[in-house]
Design an enzyme around this catalytic site. Sequence first.
Site, PDB file in Angstrom:
ATOM      1  N   CYS A 105     -27.835  49.116 -27.570  1.00 44.62           N
ATOM      2  CA  CYS A 105     -28.816  49.081 -26.472  1.00 44.62           C
ATOM      3  C   CYS A 105     -29.055  47.636 -25.993  1.00 44.62           C
ATOM      4  O   CYS A 105     -28.198  47.055 -25.363  1.00 44.62           O
ATOM      5  CB  CYS A 105     -30.110  49.791 -26.856  1.00 44.62           C
ATOM      6  SG  CYS A 105     -31.120  50.195 -25.409  1.00 44.62           S
ATOM      7  N   HIS A 208     -28.240  55.056 -28.804  1.00 41.82           N
ATOM      8  CA  HIS A 208     -28.923  54.710 -30.055  1.00 41.82           C
ATOM      9  C   HIS A 208     -28.397  55.558 -31.215  1.00 41.82           C
ATOM     10  O   HIS A 208     -29.052  56.515 -31.638  1.00 41.82           O
ATOM     11  CB  HIS A 208     -30.441  54.902 -29.906  1.00 41.82           C
ATOM     12  CG  HIS A 208     -31.115  53.787 -29.184  1.00 41.82           C
ATOM     13  ND1 HIS A 208     -31.562  52.641 -29.815  1.00 41.82           N
ATOM     14  CD2 HIS A 208     -31.379  53.613 -27.865  1.00 41.82           C
ATOM     15  CE1 HIS A 208     -32.100  51.820 -28.928  1.00 41.82           C
ATOM     16  NE2 HIS A 208     -32.003  52.387 -27.728  1.00 41.82           N
ATOM     17  N   GLU A 210     -28.524  54.990 -34.246  1.00 43.83           N
ATOM     18  CA  GLU A 210     -29.435  54.992 -35.413  1.00 43.83           C
ATOM     19  C   GLU A 210     -30.415  56.165 -35.338  1.00 43.83           C
ATOM     20  O   GLU A 210     -31.000  56.536 -36.360  1.00 43.83           O
ATOM     21  CB  GLU A 210     -30.173  53.647 -35.515  1.00 43.83           C
ATOM     22  CG  GLU A 210     -31.409  53.490 -34.663  1.00 43.83           C
ATOM     23  CD  GLU A 210     -31.112  53.254 -33.184  1.00 43.83           C
ATOM     24  OE1 GLU A 210     -29.925  53.198 -32.815  1.00 43.83           O
ATOM     25  OE2 GLU A 210     -32.077  53.121 -32.396  1.00 43.83           O
TER      26      GLU A 210
END
Length: 236
Positions: A105, A208, A210
Site C-alpha cells: 500500500c 493488503h 496482511e
Amino acid sequence: MRPWIGITCGFDADEHQFRLNTPYQQAIEAAGGVPVLLGASPDLAADLLSRLDGLLFTGGADLDPALYGLEPAAGLGGVSPARDAFEIALVREAYRAGVPTLGICRGCQLLAAAGGGTLFQDLPSERPGSLKHFQDAPRGHKSHAVELVPGTYLAETIGQTQIKVNSFHHQAVRTLPEGAILAATAPDGVVEAFEDPRHPHWLAVQWHPEGLWRDDPAALALFRSLVEAAKKVVSA
Ligand code: MN
C-alpha cells in the site's frame, strides 16, 4: 536460521508514538521470519539495514508529493514527514544493498516514489471513473479483481493470474520507477503491483495481504517469498 525482517511503523508526531497493525508482524512470523519493528533516525538507516535480511514497508499516511516532484493536490490526505524521511533513506539503501523488500500500500507507493516514479494523489478526484479502491468492508473482504502479468515474479509467486484483493487506498502509482515492470492491474487499469527484475526481490503491491493471509494462500505467498529471499541473504 530464521531471517530478520524489518517492518516499518507508522509515526504519529503529535502523540510521539510509533504504530503498527499487528497482522503485519503475525504474517512475517507465519511465513518463517523474525519480525523486527523499526523506528530510527534517517541517518541510521544504513547501519540498521546492515543487521537485517529483508524489509517490509507497511501501509499508512500519504507520501509528501514533493518526494515525486509535485505540489499538494486538493485531494491529498495526511502526510508524515518524519516517517517519509526515514523510509526514503531505508528504501534507497535497501535497493543499493540488494536487500529483499516488499512494499504494501503506502509501501508500494514509497518504492515507486523512491525510484523516480509518480503517484495519483487522490484517485476519485484525479482519475474519474476509477473503481472504488477504498472499500467500506472488513479488512479480510476481497472487493475487486486484479490481473497479474504472466511471467512476472509476482505471477510466479502466486501461481495464478486472476485473483481478488482487498483495497484500502485513495492514491496509486501513476508512473513506474525507471527499470521497474508492471506486475498487476485492477480492471480499471489502476496499477496494483510492480517489481524490479534487476533486484533479487523487489516487489510492491497496492492491496493488503496482511489482512488476508490466514485464509488466502495467494496472500501468504507474498510473505513467504520475502522470507525465502531473505534466507538466501542469511546463508550468503
Ligand atoms: Mn485497489
